[in-house]
Design an enzyme around this catalytic site. Structure first.
Site, PDB file in Angstrom:
ATOM      1  N   SER A 127       7.796 -23.461  -7.697  1.00 28.86           N
ATOM      2  CA  SER A 127       8.216 -22.830  -6.446  1.00 28.86           C
ATOM      3  C   SER A 127       7.501 -23.450  -5.257  1.00 28.86           C
ATOM      4  O   SER A 127       8.002 -23.398  -4.139  1.00 28.86           O
ATOM      5  CB  SER A 127       7.860 -21.346  -6.452  1.00 28.86           C
ATOM      6  OG  SER A 127       8.530 -20.680  -7.469  1.00 28.86           O
ATOM      7  N   HIS A 148      14.963 -25.293  -9.478  1.00 33.63           N
ATOM      8  CA  HIS A 148      14.291 -24.049  -9.094  1.00 33.63           C
ATOM      9  C   HIS A 148      15.222 -22.861  -9.283  1.00 33.63           C
ATOM     10  O   HIS A 148      16.138 -22.632  -8.496  1.00 33.63           O
ATOM     11  CB  HIS A 148      13.819 -24.146  -7.637  1.00 33.63           C
ATOM     12  CG  HIS A 148      12.963 -23.002  -7.219  1.00 33.63           C
ATOM     13  ND1 HIS A 148      13.101 -22.352  -6.009  1.00 33.63           N
ATOM     14  CD2 HIS A 148      11.946 -22.374  -7.854  1.00 33.63           C
ATOM     15  CE1 HIS A 148      12.213 -21.380  -5.928  1.00 33.63           C
ATOM     16  NE2 HIS A 148      11.502 -21.367  -7.029  1.00 33.63           N
ATOM     17  N   GLU A 160      18.065 -24.221  -6.812  1.00 35.61           N
ATOM     18  CA  GLU A 160      17.787 -25.277  -5.845  1.00 35.61           C
ATOM     19  C   GLU A 160      17.458 -26.542  -6.642  1.00 35.61           C
ATOM     20  O   GLU A 160      16.510 -26.540  -7.435  1.00 35.61           O
ATOM     21  CB  GLU A 160      16.622 -24.873  -4.942  1.00 35.61           C
ATOM     22  CG  GLU A 160      16.995 -23.718  -4.004  1.00 35.61           C
ATOM     23  CD  GLU A 160      15.845 -23.221  -3.146  1.00 35.61           C
ATOM     24  OE1 GLU A 160      16.040 -23.017  -1.947  1.00 35.61           O
ATOM     25  OE2 GLU A 160      14.725 -23.023  -3.679  1.00 35.61           O
ATOM     26  N   ASN A 198      12.509 -19.910  -0.298  1.00 33.45           N
ATOM     27  CA  ASN A 198      11.162 -19.377  -0.121  1.00 33.45           C
ATOM     28  C   ASN A 198      10.626 -19.606   1.287  1.00 33.45           C
ATOM     29  O   ASN A 198       9.874 -18.783   1.817  1.00 33.45           O
ATOM     30  CB  ASN A 198      10.197 -19.979  -1.146  1.00 33.45           C
ATOM     31  CG  ASN A 198      10.287 -19.258  -2.482  1.00 33.45           C
ATOM     32  OD1 ASN A 198      10.772 -18.127  -2.554  1.00 33.45           O
ATOM     33  ND2 ASN A 198       9.843 -19.902  -3.540  1.00 33.45           N
TER      34      ASN A 198
END
Ligand SMILES: NC(=O)c1ccc[n+]([C@@H]2O[C@H](COP(=O)([O-])OP(=O)(O)OC[C@H]3O[C@@H](n4cnc5c(N)ncnc54)[C@H](O)[C@@H]3O)[C@@H](O)[C@H]2O)c1
Length: 501
Positions: A127, A148, A160, A198
């Protein structure tokens, strides 16, 4: 020549390393799509645990009729488990979901580089670590991509797919194709801290923690207001608790290191909660305390001036006509409606009863309230935030110099708006109060990311809806609220907002 030894890849056989929260879910996703999947753990004991996670998830899917028993048996026949990395000699893809530490991931890939076929793709579920650093240390930099997933992997549709400066395009394309075969919606992005989801989400969560830390509003009010104003599945502080406050702080640290922006400043309170071991749901306490039943707010000082009970005998409030600019001329009518439509609207010189509280419609800037309070001692500032779902939220302003009687008026106003079905947030007199402060900065961040050329508006909306459960992506929300409204409320809006207007 880079990539000469690769045949165009249709990934058939995969290994997943680390069968924790994410890895067990990733095994399920890949096996359900028809791949042969080997799960690898650090020991036989951890392997049994990881297998148990997968079995429990499949059992739940069968119980909920999302999977039939034949298909479950087929998944069982496609999956195998081992604690010995040396057996992974015949895979097209390795997905690692080991702990978020660079040396663990680089050690793993270096070891697997000597075992797996030369063309096999190594995907990392990291992440917050640079995929480029993992690729550079792997022995096969062209074959390393980020893949991801979001938690829970079998449910969340976003993946992702991160390529670095070193990634072969066929490796990236094979992973994009695989994600689609698994029923996911991939977005292709470059290697930048936080990727899309994120960066945007955690920036917003960090901002909400700063509002708590500065006593702008309470934890409960902030969460209720953002849920109601934007239709989000939960407020930012509950979500921070769920993600883990340590994870939020770590991602903010990585974002701050990459971008050096005050947007990623960690609120001292957030840091102290982590130092105190209050990490959120997983430790039983964070912003809220979790001991069965409804979570109870436990962190964040209550407003310095405290709450006050509404006085029983307060006369009905009056709404002051006019607005502070920025809002519509019918602000007063909208405020009256928000309080149940029973309050009367009066001009400043028509305030007949000097003892009645006076609701003062405010724009984004609370200064009208301070200017009025001398002449209208019982003024209570009210703001109706502009948000995708404006109607349900009322912001009531609590001046820092509030007296006991003005607190009683605020409490009475709150009770009245709640009785009219509104969600109320009591806020210190700060520009943008709570909803616009949080939402507009978040939308500006999204526009900035597109303006930077990192992602398209469509990919940003995909990432936030499918990765974070937003009912509408930031650009859909921007269209709803109006980019000009957002731009005019911010001190330094990104130029893209002007172009969108
Ligand atoms: N939890 C999330 O919500 C989430 C979401 C997206 C990405 N991620 C990322 O996914 C990765 C894994 O996160 P998690 O929450 O599943 O962690 P976790 O701690 O639940 O699982 C990690 C697993 O890896 C195993 N492991 C450690 N070293 C190993 C080795 N050398 N070989 C084989 N197995 C090994 C551990 O035994 C453990 O079961 C991290 O990089 C994390 O940042 C997590």
């Amino acid at each position: 020549m880079p990539g000469w030894h690769h045949v165009p890849v249709q990934i058939q056989r995969a290994a997943v390393v680390g069968l924790g929260t994410m890895g067990a879910g990733i095994v399920e996703v890949l096996a359900r799509s028809g791949l042969a999947v080997t799960g690898l753990e650090a020991s036989e004991e951890l392997l049994a645990k990881g297998r148990g996670r997968l079995d429990a998830s499949l059992d739940r899917a069968v119980a909920r009729a999302r999977l039939d028993s034949d298909e479950r048996a087929a998944i069982g026949s496609r999956t195998s488990f081992t604690a010995d990395p040396a057996t992974l000699t015949d895979v097209d893809l390795v997905v690692e979901a080991v702990p978020e530490r660079l040396e663990i991931k680089t050690d793993l890939f270096r070891r697997l580089d000597a075992i797996c076929p030369a063309g096999a793709i190594f995907a990392t579920n990291t992440s917050s670590l640079p995929v480029t650093a993992i690729a550079a240390a792997s022995g096969r930099p062209g074959r390393v991509v980020g893949m991801h997933f979001f938690n829970p992997a079998p449910v969340m549709r976003l993946v992702e797919v991160v390529s670095t400066l070193l990634t072969d395009t066929d490796a990236r394309d094979a992973v994009l194709d695989l994600a689609r075969r698994c029923g996911k919606t991939p977005v292709a992005v470059g290697d930048r801290a936080g990727f899309i989801a994120n960066t945007l989400l955690v920036g917003y969560l960090g901002h909400a923690a700063r509002l708590v830390d500065t006593g702008t509003a309470t934890v409960a009010d902030i969460d209720a207001a953002m849920t109601a104003a934007c239709g989000l599945p939960m407020g930012p502080l509950r979500l921070s608790d769920l993600i883990g406050l340590d994870v939020v702080v770590e991602i903010l640290r990585v974002l701050d290191e990459e971008f050096r922006s005050p947007r990623y400043a960690v609120a001292p309170l957030l840091r102290r909660l982590v130092l105190a071991g209050r990490l959120g749901v997983k430790s039983g306490e964070g912003f809220y305390r979790y001991d069965g039943g409804r979570p109870i707010v436990s962190a964040g000082a209550p407003p310095a001036t405290g709450a006050a009970e509404p006085t029983q005998t307060a006369p009905a409030p009056v709404v002051l006509a006019g607005s502070a600019g920025g809002g519509a001329a019918d602000d007063a009518v909208a405020v009256a409606a928000a309080f149940g439509g029973l309050v009367t609207v009066a001009s400043p010189d028509g305030l007949a009863d000097p003892h009645a509280p006076v609701l003062v419609p405010l724009g984004a800037d609370p200064s009208r309230l301070a200017a009025l309070r001398g002449g209208v001692p019982r003024a209570v500032g009210v703001h109706l935030p502009r948000a995708p779902r404006t109607a349900p939220v009322v912001e009531i302003v609590r001046p820092d110099t509030a007296t006991a009687s003005s607190l009683a008026d605020i409490a009475a106003a709150r009770a009245q708006a709640e009785a009219a079905g509104r969600t109320v947030v009591v806020s210190r007199p700060r520009r943008g109060y709570v909803v616009e402060a949080l939402l507009f900065a978040h939308l500006d961040d999204a526009a900035r990311m597109v303006g930077d050329g990192y992602a398209s508006a469509a990919d940003v909306d995909t990432a936030m809806t499918l990765g974070c459960g937003y009912p509408a992506g930031p650009f859909a929300m921007l269209a709803e609220v109006g980019p000009d409204a957002v731009a005019s409320a911010l001190p330094d809006p990104t130029p893209l907002l002007g172009e969108l207007t």
